[in-house]
Design an enzyme around this catalytic site. Sequence first.
Site, PDB file in Angstrom:
ATOM      1  N   VAL A   1       0.987  -1.144   0.010  1.00 12.23           N
ATOM      2  CA  VAL A   1      -0.191   0.725   0.325  1.00 12.23           C
ATOM      3  C   VAL A   1       0.966   1.487   0.329  1.00 12.23           C
ATOM      4  O   VAL A   1       0.080   2.547  -0.048  1.00 12.23           O
ATOM      5  CB  VAL A   1      -1.086   0.210   1.043  1.00 12.23           C
ATOM      6  CG1 VAL A   1      -2.060  -1.614   1.097  1.00 12.23           C
ATOM      7  CG2 VAL A   1      -0.209   0.131   2.322  1.00 12.23           C
ATOM      8  N   GLU A   2       2.427   1.293  -0.200  1.00 10.49           N
ATOM      9  CA  GLU A   2       2.693   1.945   0.264  1.00 10.49           C
ATOM     10  C   GLU A   2       3.602   2.432  -1.872  1.00 10.49           C
ATOM     11  O   GLU A   2       2.838   2.864  -2.268  1.00 10.49           O
ATOM     12  CB  GLU A   2       4.101   2.262   0.777  1.00 10.49           C
ATOM     13  CG  GLU A   2       2.842   2.217   2.419  1.00 10.49           C
ATOM     14  CD  GLU A   2       4.851   2.431   3.449  1.00 10.49           C
ATOM     15  OE1 GLU A   2       5.392   2.484   3.445  1.00 10.49           O
ATOM     16  OE2 GLU A   2       4.136   2.193   4.786  1.00 10.49           O
TER      17      GLU A   2
END
Lengths: 363, 953
Positions: A160-161
């Site tokens: 998610v980064e």
Amino acid sequence: MIGSRFSKIYIIWTIAFISAIIVMSSAVYHIYFAQSPKKKVSERDFKTVSVAMDTSRARTSEPIEPLKKPANLDAEKIALGRALFHDPRLSHDDSVSCASCHDLMRGGVDRLRVSVGVDSKLGDINAPTVYNSALSFRQFWDGRARDLEEQAIAPIVNPVEMASSMDEILPKLNSDANLVTAFRAIYRQPPNAKNVIDALVEFEKSLITPSRFDRWLLGDDEAITETELKGYRLFIQYGCVACHQGEGVGGNLFQRFGIMHDYYTDRCATEARSGEKQTNCGLVKSDFGRFNVTGREEDRFVFKVPTLRNVELTPPYFHDGSAQTLEEAVAKMGLFQLGIELPIEDMEDIATFLRALSGEELQ
Amino acid sequence: MKFKTILRLLFPWFLMGFLGTVLFVLYALGSSMSDIDREQTELDVREALAINTQIDLDILRLRYRELLIYDPLSIAANRVESLLLRIDDDFARLGISDLKEVLAAWHAKMLKIDDFKRQNSVLVNSIYHFINLSDRFNAAKLTNDQRTVLNAASRAVLIFVSEQRMSPRDQANIAINNLVKQAQSWKEADKSLAILFAEHGRRILENHLPVQEIMQEMSRNPFAASLSAAYEKFIDAYAEVEARNESYRKLMTLFSLFMILVVMAIVLWLQQIAQELSYRNYFITSINSHLGEGILSFDGKSALTFANPQAERLLGRSTDQLLGKTKAEIMRFTSDTENNGFKDAFSERKRYEGEVWLVRENGTKYPALILSGPMPTIDGDVGYVASFRDIMEQHEAQARLRLASRVFDNLAEGLAVVGTDGRIQTINAAFTKITGYVIEDAIGLTPGKLLGSGQHDSEFYRLMWQTLALKGKWSGEVINRRKNGELYPEWLSITAVRDRSNKIEQFIGLFSDISDRKQAEAHIHHLAYHDPLTGLANRMLFNDRLENAIHQAHRSGKPLAVIYLDLDRFKSVNDSLGHPIGDVLLKQAGKRLEALMREGDTLGRFGGDEFALLLSGIDDVSETVAMGRRILHSFDEPFDIDGRELFCSTSMGIAIYPGDADNADDLLKNVDVALYNAKNSGRANFQFFKESAGENFLAQLELETALRHSVARNELRLYYQPQVRSENEHIFGVEALVRWQHPTLGLIPPDRFISLAENIGYIETLGNWCLATACEQLVAWRGAGVPIDRVAVNVSARQLKNPKFLDTVMEIVKATKIDPRFLELELTESSMTDNPEKVMEVFSRLRQTGIRIAIDDFGTGYSSLSYLARYPVDVLKIDKSFVQSVGTASDTSKVVKSIALLAHSLSMEIVAEGVETVAQRDYLKSVGCELLQGYFYSRPVPADTIVTLPCVR
């Protein structure tokens, strides 16, 4: 005809003979003589270590110590690290760089409750500042990384980064001739998993932000205002300093979030009161803190005590970004950690003091 | 390149690579610990332990607020952790995993430290606030009840903190709960303070014991102990590895030394090879530059790679001009097909040996002898090397040789090449044709041995060799013998062949068979010197011979005689019967005369009917007379001419040198005078040139005539000399000795008439008379009782030669009735030597009848002892000359003794003649001489006086 051919062989054998002699003599030298100077180096190392231990025993009268600029950092590596830090190619779709969430112009954070990664994915925790992160004894809120080297790779591979991998980013970096040249100049190698991280870490180690308060600690009485000094005294007096102490004003121990009162119950209630969507009222995994790392019941809701340097610049506060202002954060800290509802003026004085911890160069 | 070649080239590199790899492996093994710094590890361990202690101390200080900052603890913990990682690294590199326990202990401790920091900060803070709040309560206006509750709570907390037991904690909880309960009714400010106070009290209760436990646990944490223990193991392992490394390093050192030795050996070896190669190179270069043959070598692409100086000379171009060129550019072949053999061999890289025709720079052809074959080249192809030589001279020499050989073989003259050792080296066909010897017979033999006829004396050869040595040439006539044994004359020319140092190398003998020429020469010579009709010497030859004979006579002192004779009335024969008859008569006359010739005499015909006779080396004029008589006598018989009997007498003149002339001309003149005289005195006679010679001869002639009649006229007498036994000096026998009682000349001794009788052939008559008379006398004596047991009769050599001698003797023995045992025949030694076999046979036959044989005059003549031993002889008569010298100055007693010994050893009797003295007698007796004869006993006496002798009585 015969003669010339013969002499060629002769020369070849002579060269072979000489090189054999050189190889053998160097080997013999290496075995029997090269070790003695090494021993001397070791002894010197021992003394150095002893000195370092003496330093560790040094006492300061204040529970907060002045910030020391790190020595022996490589300026070229820092520059390279800075470039990488801002390089979106470290992400899957070249959209997110380290600086995207750790904006150096914004106190090393994105000032969002949770960060936004590639494809606008939301993170699950508030981004801590990259400034002075080298002073933290562990990295991340839950302390799962031992040091910056361990930490640096994590956002890159976090789906998610930056949602990428070393295998993915290295070809991209290696296709950049200038970057390769720069790497070769420093590491004598093109970018690889090790030196990319090393450059980033070197850069991060340089992000040290001395403040006016440090100058006061070093003896400059004029460096801070009366109010700030009063806030510092209150900071000590109320017991904030029990956890937020040392060079980093925090960052050197884990502590339960909600010693005196249960924070999450209160958070839910507060959210309900404010009419916000109660999406976060229920506990999420990141709320368990260090429990996620150790699995020990006593580590439930335990987080790394964050540094308070530059705290002014890094709202919102807490791991869930629930405190929007510094004053609110101070008040919540007093309530949940110390069991006190701080008087308004005291709370403001403490906040004023905390603002004096912001890096002078950042302002 | 071939795989083998590549392998050979790469081998040194493989070897070096292998040795290097071994060395590197040993190095790697020996330095596997080099990046583990044991001291550094020890320092790390010590530091970790020290920091660990520091951590414990810091915990105490933090607990009791002596330290307010957790940085040192965190930093120390991190430091230990990084140290442990490093140590773990070193351990892992040594291959030991004993640090797991340590790491586990450390992780436990880390968690404890985290817990401590967390709980201690709370505890410390709570205690701080607890005490602060207590102070604030003390200062506040509170009721006693309030104070009691507060005090109870603080006291309970205090007890718990000091007692550190669970039961005080329960009590403290009760007190704090009580306070909270009580505080609900308190006024707001007090209430919140009390609740805060209670809360802090609770935090103290919550955290105090865990903190204490953590501190106690930490002091019990096995980290330090296990790290120390692990480090001990590390040290052991390290020592072990270090020891192993040390041995590897030693091995490496040894191996390095070995490598140095190997390299040195290789270098020495290479040096030796280099030296050898350079010598070989010099050798080859020297050979190449001094070789009489051109050498060319080509590489795999048939380009020239090498040419030696001789090749440059032969090809007329320098190496620089030749190198890299192809064979066709270098060697200019003629278009002869015989060159194809070499060309094919070249292209097929095959061996070749033969001749090719090449063209010189100036365009002339020359033959070259080529020897060639394949040669390996440095790049692995098959090259070619050829040596060639201009053999123009050989070709020409061979042509000359062939011509010489043809001449040699077709020469009409025989030719032999003889080495300086005298042995034949070769011969030609004509040699074989002339001598019959083929080459296999001749080679290795000397010409003398092969062909020598023995016709030439050593002087001849000595002169020949001398001439050869001096002039290098010799020619002359040589008589040799053919293989079939036939002698032949050859005209031999010998030439010495000399080498460059003028030393004689060979002799070439060139000869032609001149036997035909010799015969012609002999014929011509014959014609020149002989009378063609009779084949006798002509006047010229005769004169020549006469001259020679005169010279010889002059030297020897012996006279010679020339007899001139012609046929009486030959002219009338010629006239009446014709010349052919005359010629035949002349031939026959010549033959008759020739038959009378002695050896060395010359008969010549001077033309017409004149013959001349040269008698050289005569002893006595009487010989001439005898010859004259014989010639006259030979013409007594008629000549048989074509069946017609023709009587023809001859007249002779005789001249004697030196008496009648002192040169040939005078002699011939004088003899002619003598012939003339003979003709005048009535033909059929001979006349001497000088009358004196004739007178002497006449006296002789008268004696002869008288002798011829002596037996018939009974003028001969026998005298007897006794032979006495030496033992008793009694007569044993007698020797009969003949005497001639001439009517006018008186008694003539035997030495004057015996030889005459032999000459005139009267001896046999005389001898037979003597034998018969002696036998009769003995028979008479024995009849009269005279004790004579033997009569010895002398026998002449001529008698013995007569084949009828034996029969004659036997007849006499029979006629006289004599016992043959009483008869002894005495012969001289010389009479036995003419025909020994015949004599031996006669002797044997005589002895079979009992007749004894005696050797007379033993010791004076020629004696062959071997014959003597074989002859059946009974008696030896020692010559009186030996006997009479006994006791004189020239003592021959030893000879006598030896003869006696000899005779006795051969079982012969000995008769000593001429015994005259007592001494002689005594000596002869002493040597065992059986019979003695001589004047000491008696002279020869007539038969009737024998009985009066003292020895007979």
